[in-house]
Motif scaffolding. Structure first.
Motif, mmCIF file in Angstrom:
data_model
loop_
_atom_site.group_PDB
_atom_site.id
_atom_site.type_symbol
_atom_site.label_atom_id
_atom_site.label_comp_id
_atom_site.label_asym_id
_atom_site.label_seq_id
_atom_site.Cartn_x
_atom_site.Cartn_y
_atom_site.Cartn_z
ATOM 1 N N MET A 88 8.165 13.550 14.959
ATOM 2 C CA MET A 88 8.378 14.790 15.850
ATOM 3 C C MET A 88 9.119 15.848 15.168
ATOM 4 O O MET A 88 10.071 15.589 14.411
ATOM 5 C CB MET A 88 9.246 14.168 16.896
ATOM 6 C CG MET A 88 8.497 13.316 17.967
ATOM 7 S SD MET A 88 6.999 14.050 18.602
ATOM 8 C CE MET A 88 6.612 13.045 19.931
ATOM 9 N N ARG A 118 2.030 20.690 10.378
ATOM 10 C CA ARG A 118 2.400 20.702 11.818
ATOM 11 C C ARG A 118 1.390 21.537 12.887
ATOM 12 O O ARG A 118 0.450 21.923 12.444
ATOM 13 C CB ARG A 118 3.811 21.697 12.257
ATOM 14 C CG ARG A 118 5.055 21.139 11.499
ATOM 15 C CD ARG A 118 6.215 21.824 11.763
ATOM 16 N NE ARG A 118 6.026 23.538 11.789
ATOM 17 C CZ ARG A 118 6.712 24.262 10.907
ATOM 18 N NH1 ARG A 118 7.735 23.653 10.218
ATOM 19 N NH2 ARG A 118 6.394 25.388 10.988
ATOM 20 N N THR A 170 5.070 16.587 16.177
ATOM 21 C CA THR A 170 3.848 16.034 15.817
ATOM 22 C C THR A 170 3.051 16.705 14.882
ATOM 23 O O THR A 170 3.249 17.837 14.680
ATOM 24 C CB THR A 170 2.855 16.185 17.142
ATOM 25 O OG1 THR A 170 3.417 15.661 18.095
ATOM 26 C CG2 THR A 170 1.544 15.457 16.563
ATOM 27 N N SER A 181 1.898 9.400 12.899
ATOM 28 C CA SER A 181 1.887 9.793 14.394
ATOM 29 C C SER A 181 3.013 9.462 14.979
ATOM 30 O O SER A 181 3.212 9.930 16.203
ATOM 31 C CB SER A 181 0.564 8.694 14.826
ATOM 32 O OG SER A 181 1.015 7.356 14.633
#
Length: 162
Positions: free
Chosen positions: A9, A68, A11, A6
């Motif tokens: 990046m 992704r 996400t 979580s």
């Protein structure tokens, strides 16, 4: 390592595999396996990997995909939850060395098998052995894989309760 899926990046999403994922899983598995075993001259054809996905990634195991937001497959793990045993963890070669594998391990430690878990690693796969050691796993007994005949070491992670 405290980075979680979580935290990454861009996400990423963790989801259970379904039947239609088999071809893409097989492709990633073959590419990542080839990357992890550069000394192997011949790698089985894609059909072999698809057959293995269909036979090994279902019950009693659970296959989890890391994607992704655009659904590009970045990695996967296959766990036998009842035995708290990780059978497979692979990251796409283009997504390696960016924290994804460590975040996947943290997901296992913190959410999927928080009491502890094990896996086998080929003794010759020094890169994977170093990776799992950095993630806090401890090496144990050496054995021979019943199908491949390759030597492997069991690694384990146990929760440390303060």
């Amino acid at each position: 390592m405290s980075l979680r899926l979580s935290d990454l990046m861009p996400t990423v999403v963790l989801r259970s595999a379904v039947g239609r994922d088999a071809p893409e899983l097989a492709r990633l598995w073959r590419e990542a396996w080839r990357s992890a075993n550069p000394g192997v001259l011949t790698v089985a054809p894609l059909a072999h990997w698809e057959d293995r996905v269909r036979s090994e990634f279902g019950p009693p195991c659970t296959a989890l995909l890391v994607e992704r937001a655009d659904e590009a497959l970045l990695g996967f793990m296959v766990l036998h939850m009842a035995h708290s045993h990780l059978h497979q963890l692979f990251v796409a070669p283009g997504a390696q060395s960016q924290g994804l594998g460590g975040a996947m391990v943290q997901e296992i430690c913190q959410s999927l098998c928080p009491a502890g878990w094990t896996l086998h690693v080929a003794t010759a796969n020094l890169r994977a052995r170093r990776f799992y050691a950095r993630c806090g796993l401890i090496e144990g007994a050496v054995s021979v894989h019943p199908t491949s005949g390759r030597e492997r070491v069991v690694c384990s992670w146990r929760s440390v309760v303060p």
